[in-house]
Design an enzyme around this catalytic site. Structure first.
Site, PDB file in Angstrom:
ATOM      1  N   GLU A   1       0.808  -1.229   0.000  1.00 36.71           N
ATOM      2  CA  GLU A   1       0.000   0.000   0.000  1.00 36.71           C
ATOM      3  C   GLU A   1       0.838   1.275   0.000  1.00 36.71           C
ATOM      4  OE1 GLU A   1      -2.780  -0.598   3.232  1.00 36.71           O
ATOM      5  OE2 GLU A   1      -3.629  -2.357   2.282  1.00 36.71           O
TER       6      GLU A   1
ATOM      7  N   GLU B   1      -6.508 -10.224  -2.036  1.00 35.35           N
ATOM      8  CA  GLU B   1      -7.320 -10.046  -0.817  1.00 35.35           C
ATOM      9  C   GLU B   1      -8.799  -9.863  -1.161  1.00 35.35           C
ATOM     10  OE1 GLU B   1      -5.705  -6.946   1.742  1.00 35.35           O
ATOM     11  OE2 GLU B   1      -3.653  -7.577   1.360  1.00 35.35           O
TER      12      GLU B   1
HETATM   13  O1  9MR Z   1      -7.833  -7.916   7.909  1.00 31.66           O
HETATM   14  C1  9MR Z   1      -6.708  -7.394   8.611  1.00 31.66           C
HETATM   15  C2  9MR Z   1      -7.106  -7.010  10.018  1.00 31.66           C
HETATM   16  O2  9MR Z   1      -7.524  -8.144  10.731  1.00 31.66           O
HETATM   17  C3  9MR Z   1      -5.908  -6.369  10.706  1.00 31.66           C
HETATM   18  O3  9MR Z   1      -6.313  -5.887  11.986  1.00 31.66           O
HETATM   19  C4  9MR Z   1      -5.377  -5.204   9.876  1.00 31.66           C
HETATM   20  C5  9MR Z   1      -4.116  -4.632  10.496  1.00 31.66           C
HETATM   21  O4  9MR Z   1      -3.134  -5.605  10.567  1.00 31.66           O
HETATM   22  O5  9MR Z   1      -5.072  -5.630   8.559  1.00 31.66           O
HETATM   23  C6  9MR Z   1      -6.162  -6.215   7.875  1.00 31.66           C
HETATM   24  O6  9MR Z   1      -5.722  -6.662   6.612  1.00 31.66           O
HETATM   25  C7  9MR Z   1      -5.386  -5.671   5.665  1.00 31.66           C
HETATM   26  C8  9MR Z   1      -4.211  -6.182   4.873  1.00 31.66           C
HETATM   27  O7  9MR Z   1      -3.139  -6.518   5.711  1.00 31.66           O
HETATM   28  C9  9MR Z   1      -3.759  -5.156   3.845  1.00 31.66           C
HETATM   29  N1  9MR Z   1      -4.854  -4.781   2.990  1.00 31.66           N
HETATM   30  C10 9MR Z   1      -6.107  -4.382   3.657  1.00 31.66           C
HETATM   31  C11 9MR Z   1      -6.522  -5.448   4.661  1.00 31.66           C
HETATM   32  C12 9MR Z   1      -7.833  -5.047   5.320  1.00 31.66           C
HETATM   33  O8  9MR Z   1      -7.680  -3.849   6.020  1.00 31.66           O
END
Ligand code: 9MR
Length: 362
Positions: free
Chosen positions: A159, A265
Site C-alpha cells: 500500500e 485479498e
Molecule cells: O484484515 C486485517 C485485520 O484483521 C488487521 O487488523 C489489519 C491490520 O493488521 O489488517 C487487515 O488486513 C489488511 C491487509 O493486511 C492489507 N490490505 C487491507 C486489509 C484489510 O484492512
C-alpha cells in the site's frame, strides 16, 4: 488499508444497486453444492487466516478443504513481530507457518514494509540516519531469513500509493530512507531469501484508474533500479456496487508489465452504497448475494484470462462471512456484511459457485 470508511465504500461504489434489479434470482436459494475450490483451480487458491481461528473445527475444515494457500491476516506484520524494545517475537508467525506446513498448504508472507505500521522501535530512531537504515535492513533480513524455504512468496511493500491515487505515500520509510526505500526493501528481502517471488501489493487498483497508473509507475521504477520486484498484488477489496468491467480492466493493465499477478485479498462487501442510504435501498440480501456472485465471477474470469505463467494465486480475504475484517470492530458497521464465499456456518454461497463456474468455463 485503513479501517474501511463509508467514504471509501462510496469511492468503490459508483454504480447503483438498481443494477441488482436485473439479478436473475431474487429468491433465497436452497443449499449450494460446489466442489472444493482448490481442486477446481489450476493455480493456488488462498485465504487469509490467523492463529485464533485454528481451534475452530469448522473454520479449519472449510479452510483446508477449499484453499491451498494461506496469507497470515496480521501475524507476519511488524505489529506481531517487532516488540517495543526492538527485539523480535516469532511466536505467532511460527504458529501460522507450522499450521500451513501441517496441512500441506502454501504460505504467502504478508507483509514486510507497510506505511500503516510505524512501530515504536522505529519511531524511536526516526531521523537517526544510519541506525534507522541498519534497523530496516536487519528487520527484513531477520523476518525474510527466518521463513526462507517456508514461504512461497512475500508482499514486501504494501500500500505505497497515496489514498487519492496520485503518487507515493509519505511515510516513516520514505522520510528516513528516501523515495527508493521500496527498492531497498526488495534488495534486502532478496539477500535473505534469494529465490522467493517478491510482490508489491495495493488496493483500489480496480476502482481508481489513477491509483493503478501510479502503482504501475512505481513498479517500473523499482524494476528499472534493478531491484528484484517479481510480482504485483491487487487486493480487490470491492463491493456489490462495483462497476462491471472495472476488475477486468485493472487486471489487464496490471498484467502489461509481464509479471505474475496475485489477486491477493478479494472480498465483496454487500453493504449499501453511500449516498443511497439504507432506508432507500431495499435490495434484499438474496439479491445482493447474486450480485456479489457476478462480481466474484468477473474477478475469476479476469484472472483466468491471464496467461498461465502470470496467474500467481487467487486469494480471498477470509473464509466464512463471520471471519471477515468487515465484521469486526472498527469496521463492522451494522454487522450484516456478508463479503466472503462461505456463510457463517461454512456453507458455500452463490459467490463460491460463481468462482467455480468461471474457472470451468474459461
Ligand atoms: O484484515 C486485517 C485485520 O484483521 C488487521 O487488523 C489489519 C491490520 O493488521 O489488517 C487487515 O488486513 C489488511 C491487509 O493486511 C492489507 N490490505 C487491507 C486489509 C484489510 O484492512
Amino acid at each position: 488499508m485503513d479501517p474501511i470508511s463509508r467514504r471509501r465504500i462510496a469511492l468503490a461504489a459508483p454504480a447503483l444497486l438498481l443494477a441488482g434489479c436485473h439479478a436473475a434470482n431474487a429468491q433465497p436459494e436452497g443449499p449450494i453444492s460446489v466442489p472444493p475450490l482448490r481442486q477446481v483451480a489450476p493455480f493456488p487458491v488462498g485465504a487469509c487466516a490467523m492463529t485464533g481461528q485454528f481451534q475452530d473445527p469448522t473454520f479449519v475444515s472449510t479452510l483446508v478443504s477449499n484453499f491451498s494457500q494461506i496469507t497470515p491476516e496480521w501475524e507476519m506484520k511488524m505489529e506481531a513481530i517487532l516488540k517495543n524494545d526492538g527485539t523480535f517475537d516469532f511466536t505467532r508467525p511460527d504458529m501460522v507457518a507450522d499450521f500451513a506446513a501441517q496441512h500441506g498448504m502454501r504460505l504467502h508472507g504478508h507483509t514486510l514494509v507497510w506505511y500503516a505500521q510505524e512501530m515504536p522501535a522505529f519511531k524511536r530512531i526516526d531521523g537517526a540516519g544510519k541506525p534507522f537504515a541498519d534497523a530496516y535492513r536487519n528487520y527484513i533480513l531477520a523476518v525474510a531469513g527466518r521463513y526462507r524455504g517456508r514461504v512461497v512468496s512475500w508482499d514486501v511493500v504494501n500500500e505505497a500509493i497515496n489514498e487519492n491515487g496520485e503518487g507515493e505515500r509519505d511515510c516513516i520509510w520514505s522520510r528516513n530512507l528516501g523515495p527508493d526505500y521500496a527498492a531497498l526493501a526488495y534488495r534486502h528481502a532478496q539477500e535473505a531469501d534469494p529465490t522467493v517471488p517478491l510482490f508489491l501489493n495495493d488496493y483500489f487498483l480496480d476502482t481508481l484508474p489513477n491509483k493503478r497508473r501510479s502503482f504501475l509507475r512505481m513498479a517500473e521504477r523499482i524494476l528499472k533500479s534493478g531491484a528484484p520486484l517479481s510480482g504485483l498484488g491487487t487486493q480487490t477489496h470491492v463491493s456489490i456496487h462495483m462497476r462491471p468491467g472495472a476488475i477486468k480492466a485493472a487486471i489487464k493493465d496490471l498484467a502489461s508489465l509481464g509479471l505474475p499477478i496475485h489477486l491477493s485479498e478479494l472480498d465483496v462487501s454487500t453493504r449499501n452504497a453511500d449516498g443511497v442510504k439504507g432506508r432507500f435501498d431495499m435490495t434484499p440480501m438474496s439479491e445482493r448475494l447474486q450480485i456479489q456472485a457476478r462480481v466474484v465471477g468477473e474477478a475469476m474470469e479476469a484472472f483466468m484470462s491471464l496467461p498461465a505463467h502470470q496467474r500467481f494465486a487467487f486469494t480471498i480475504w477470509g473464509v466464512r462471512d463471520k471471519d471477515s475484517w468487515l465484521r469486526r470492530p472498527p469496521n463492522a458497521g451494522d454487522g450484516t456484511d456478508r463479503p466472503l464465499l462461505f456463510d457463517d456456518d461454512g456453507h458455500p454461497k452463490p459467490a463460491a459457485r460463481a468462482l467455480v463456474e468461471a474457472v470451468s468455463r474459461t
